[in-house]
Design an enzyme around this catalytic site. Structure first.
Site, PDB file in Angstrom:
ATOM      1  N   TYR A   1       0.795  -1.257   0.048  1.00 11.72           N
ATOM      2  CA  TYR A   1      -0.019   0.098  -0.202  1.00 11.72           C
ATOM      3  C   TYR A   1       0.684   1.339   0.009  1.00 11.72           C
ATOM      4  CZ  TYR A   1      -3.849   3.129   1.155  1.00 11.72           C
ATOM      5  OH  TYR A   1      -4.926   4.121   1.145  1.00 11.72           O
TER       6      TYR A   1
ATOM      7  N   PHE B   1      -7.434  19.192 -25.209  1.00  8.71           N
ATOM      8  CA  PHE B   1      -8.074  17.754 -25.394  1.00  8.71           C
ATOM      9  C   PHE B   1      -9.631  18.114 -24.658  1.00  8.71           C
ATOM     10  CE2 PHE B   1      -8.966  13.558 -24.368  1.00  8.71           C
ATOM     11  CZ  PHE B   1      -9.250  13.082 -25.734  1.00  8.71           C
ATOM     12  N   ASP B   2     -10.517  17.353 -25.224  1.00  2.64           N
ATOM     13  CA  ASP B   2     -11.746  17.692 -24.508  1.00  2.64           C
ATOM     14  C   ASP B   2     -11.928  17.406 -23.108  1.00  2.64           C
ATOM     15  OD1 ASP B   2     -11.313  15.070 -25.734  1.00  2.64           O
ATOM     16  OD2 ASP B   2     -13.350  14.841 -26.493  1.00  2.64           O
TER      17      ASP B   2
ATOM     18  N   ASP C   1       0.899  19.104 -21.571  1.00  6.76           N
ATOM     19  CA  ASP C   1      -0.052  17.738 -21.829  1.00  6.76           C
ATOM     20  C   ASP C   1       1.052  17.236 -22.515  1.00  6.76           C
ATOM     21  OD1 ASP C   1      -1.647  15.798 -22.671  1.00  6.76           O
ATOM     22  OD2 ASP C   1      -3.258  17.026 -22.842  1.00  6.76           O
TER      23      ASP C   1
ATOM     24  N   ALA D   1       1.217  13.777 -23.260  1.00  3.17           N
ATOM     25  CA  ALA D   1       0.345  12.283 -23.662  1.00  3.17           C
ATOM     26  C   ALA D   1       1.191  11.575 -24.816  1.00  3.17           C
ATOM     27  CB  ALA D   1      -1.108  12.370 -24.085  1.00  3.17           C
TER      28      ALA D   1
ATOM     29  N   LYS E   1      -0.748   6.766 -23.826  1.00 11.21           N
ATOM     30  CA  LYS E   1      -0.474   6.682 -24.984  1.00 11.21           C
ATOM     31  C   LYS E   1       0.968   6.357 -25.288  1.00 11.21           C
ATOM     32  CE  LYS E   1      -4.378   9.305 -24.814  1.00 11.21           C
ATOM     33  NZ  LYS E   1      -5.147   9.341 -23.776  1.00 11.21           N
TER      34      LYS E   1
ATOM     35  N   HIS F   1     -21.057  12.680 -28.457  1.00 11.61           N
ATOM     36  CA  HIS F   1     -20.596  11.542 -29.317  1.00 11.61           C
ATOM     37  C   HIS F   1     -20.530  10.272 -28.671  1.00 11.61           C
ATOM     38  CE1 HIS F   1     -16.965  13.321 -27.265  1.00 11.61           C
ATOM     39  NE2 HIS F   1     -16.335  11.820 -27.581  1.00 11.61           N
TER      40      HIS F   1
HETATM   41  N1  F0G Z   1      -4.735  14.794 -23.145  1.00 10.81           N
HETATM   42  C1  F0G Z   1      -4.672  14.253 -24.694  1.00 10.81           C
HETATM   43  C2  F0G Z   1      -3.799  14.968 -25.539  1.00 10.81           C
HETATM   44  C3  F0G Z   1      -5.290  13.160 -24.971  1.00 10.81           C
HETATM   45  O1  F0G Z   1      -5.178  12.692 -26.076  1.00 10.81           O
HETATM   46  C4  F0G Z   1      -6.214  12.448 -23.920  1.00 10.81           C
HETATM   47  C5  F0G Z   1      -7.049  11.262 -24.197  1.00 10.81           C
HETATM   48  C6  F0G Z   1      -5.859  13.004 -22.629  1.00 10.81           C
HETATM   49  C7  F0G Z   1      -5.440  14.235 -22.233  1.00 10.81           C
HETATM   50  C8  F0G Z   1      -6.759  12.306 -21.472  1.00 10.81           C
HETATM   51  O2  F0G Z   1      -6.242  11.164 -20.846  1.00 10.81           O
HETATM   52  O3  F0G Z   1      -7.792   9.193 -21.643  1.00 10.81           O
HETATM   53  O4  F0G Z   1      -5.789   8.943 -20.014  1.00 10.81           O
HETATM   54  O5  F0G Z   1      -7.663  10.394 -19.283  1.00 10.81           O
HETATM   55  N2  F0G Z   1      -7.122  10.904 -25.303  1.00 10.81           N
HETATM   56  C9  F0G Z   1      -7.878   9.556 -25.735  1.00 10.81           C
HETATM   57  C10 F0G Z   1      -7.857   9.773 -27.139  1.00 10.81           C
HETATM   58  C11 F0G Z   1      -9.015   9.321 -25.172  1.00 10.81           C
HETATM   59  O6  F0G Z   1      -8.792   8.742 -27.711  1.00 10.81           O
HETATM   60  O7  F0G Z   1      -7.390  10.563 -27.968  1.00 10.81           O
HETATM   61  P1  F0G Z   1      -6.706   9.943 -20.646  1.00 10.81           P
END
Ligand code: F0G
Length: 467
Positions: free
Chosen positions: A71, A123-124, A214, A216, A257, A449
């Site tokens: 833990y 990102f969304d 960010d 990723a 990613k 979506h």
């Molecule tokens: N930032 C970027 C640039 C992303 O593409 C994503 C996720 C996130 C943050 C959020 O990360 O999914 O680990 O919580 N992108 C996925 C996609 C969902 O299909 O492009 P997460």
């Protein structure tokens, strides 16, 4: 040798179930013409996302077997922390269950109602987490990004002129930090250049505003810098990554990613005091700071994945396979965003189906036809995902572009799978004039979506939005 091959061979296989066209027609109409509602076992080649869909290496599986599941203070955490500090240069490392948890955690500490957070494109989930706090997520993408046929190499840049204008505005709201997304997922997976990042940070520093990245797809951004800027051609990926992250106060990482992992993420930063506030909060929602909602084996997978993703032979193969898919599509005259990035190819559905108006969702039509044709699953990034309703007039507004993303899971598919996708899209392209639009018949208030339902326009059902 000029032929670039996969720098791995296959040791474990996952069988694919094949479906017939008439089975797919029934599946699609049951799913309301929304591919998010189709079960994965009914998909032949799944290009819905590159997130969490990577194949793990044998080193990752081996590391997972000797993970420490304690833990508190598990050995796996310290291995991950050492790797993150070595690669990114940030001493404070906070694991989280995925990227959006890092967003919620950081923004919850720093963002107040009325603030503005600038980025090339949020990102969304990033946008949603900023807006949930009453703040504004402001996108300032490079102007070249909107020209899908332009070959500008760094379409993921932030627009520096707009940043400078915004920063010098007298009535500018508070901006506790700024962001940049590398590569820019919403801008076709295009990279930001190091020059752009340096100038961005110079502008921010003049106003005492720190930068959070960010990260990723950080390794893909670094590789594209090496490929597209002659002055970095002789630098190692590690060196380029160091040059990027030394500009920032911290980063938010979805390890699904470029962490080459199926789950996980982290927040990494320099500020010890901020880190201890974040860790206090982490305990409330994610878990103890040495596991942050993950199993020890997930921490191991990320630690090994981060080291593997920097391997140049892997990055070269990944860039070459994306380019192979792009060239195949272009050879049939299929319009795509150029130059291709590394994590996805974006088909311009607006140009593919010019006879279908945006309010009949050309991207969604294309995604459905691709599934019907060959069981290939892709993702609409157009007016289904980003269309809005004008709050003052109640009128529906289109997205900036109608795209379909063919996302490329890491190390999962081979060149023959891409040949299959090219043939499928070419077949749809041949019969494009016969395709008709879709009508949205059910739509939730947010992130529609994922769950919206559609019908072919011929049936003309009434929209029954649940909000
Ligand atoms: N930032 C970027 C640039 C992303 O593409 C994503 C996720 C996130 C943050 C959020 O990360 O999914 O680990 O919580 N992108 C996925 C996609 C969902 O299909 O492009 P997460």
């Amino acid at each position: 040798m000029r032929t670039v091959i996969e720098p791995f061979r296959v040791k474990t296989v996952e069988p694919i179930k094949f479906t017939t066209a008439s089975e797919r027609q029934a599946i699609l109409s049951r799913a309301g013409y929304n591919l998010f509602s189709v079960n994965a076992e009914d998909v032949i080649v799944d290009l819905l996302t590159d997130s969490g869909t990577s194949a793990l290496s044998h080193e990752q599986w081996a590391a997972m077997m000797h993970a420490d599941e304690s833990y508190a203070g598990c050995k796996s955490f310290f291995r991950l922390r050492e790797t993150v500090e070595k690669i990114f240069g940030f001493p404070e490392v906070i694991p989280v269950h995925q990227g959006r948890a890092a967003e919620r955690l950081l923004f919850g500490q720093l963002v107040m109602s009325g603030d503005v957070i600038v980025s090339n494109t949020h990102f969304d989930t990033t946008r949603a987490n900023i807006e949930a706090l009453g703040a504004t997520a402001l996108d300032l993408p490079s102007r070249e990004f909107l020209q899908s046929a332009s070959m500008y190499p760094f379409k993921g840049d932030i627009d520096l002129e707009s940043v400078a204008d915004f920063l010098s505005r007298k009535d500018r709201p508070r901006m506790p930090f700024a962001m940049i997304t590398i590569t820019n997922n919403a801008a076709g997976g295009q990279p930001a250049s190091l020059e752009n990042l340096r100038e961005y940070v110079r502008l921010l520093r003049a106003h005492d505003i720190p930068l959070f990245i960010d990260a990723a797809r950080f390794a893909e951004n670094a590789y594209l810098i090496k490929l597209r800027s002659p002055e970095y051609a002789n630098q190692s990926i590690e060196q380029i990554v160091k040059s990027i992250f030394e500009l920032a106060e911290g980063c938010l990482m979805s390890a699904k990613k470029d962490g080459l992992s199926n789950i996980g993420g982290f927040l990494a930063l320099r500020d010890k005091q901020l880190a201890s506030r974040l860790k206090e909060q982490l305990i409330l929602t994610e878990g103890f700071p040495t596991y942050g909602g993950l199993a020890g084996r997930d921490l191991e997978s990320i630690h090994v994945g981060l080291n593997e993703v920097l391997d140049e032979s892997y990055l070269r193969y990944r860039a070459v396979s994306a380019e192979y898919l792009a060239r195949g599509l272009l050879s049939h005259g299929i319009p795509i965003s150029t130059p291709p990035g590394m994590h996805a190819i974006y088909v311009d559905a607006g140009r593919f189906l010019p006879h279908i108006p945006w309010h009949e969702f050309p991207g969604q039509v294309l995604v459905c036809e691709l599934y019907l044709e060959a069981g290939v699953r892709a993702c609409e990034i157009g007016s289904v995902m980003f269309g809005k309703t004008d709050p003052s007039t109640g009128k529906a507004l289109p997205a900036k572009s109608e795209l379909v993303r063919l996302a490329l899971p890491r190390r999962a598919y081979s060149q023959s799978h891409y040949d299959y996708v090219i043939e499928a899209l070419a077949n749809v392209f041949d019969r494009k004039a016969s395709l008709a639009g879709l009508k949205m018949v059910e739509a939730p208030c947010r992130l529609r979506h994922f769950t919206a339902r559609f019908e072919p326009v011929a049936t003309r059902a009434n929209l029954s939005a649940s909000c």
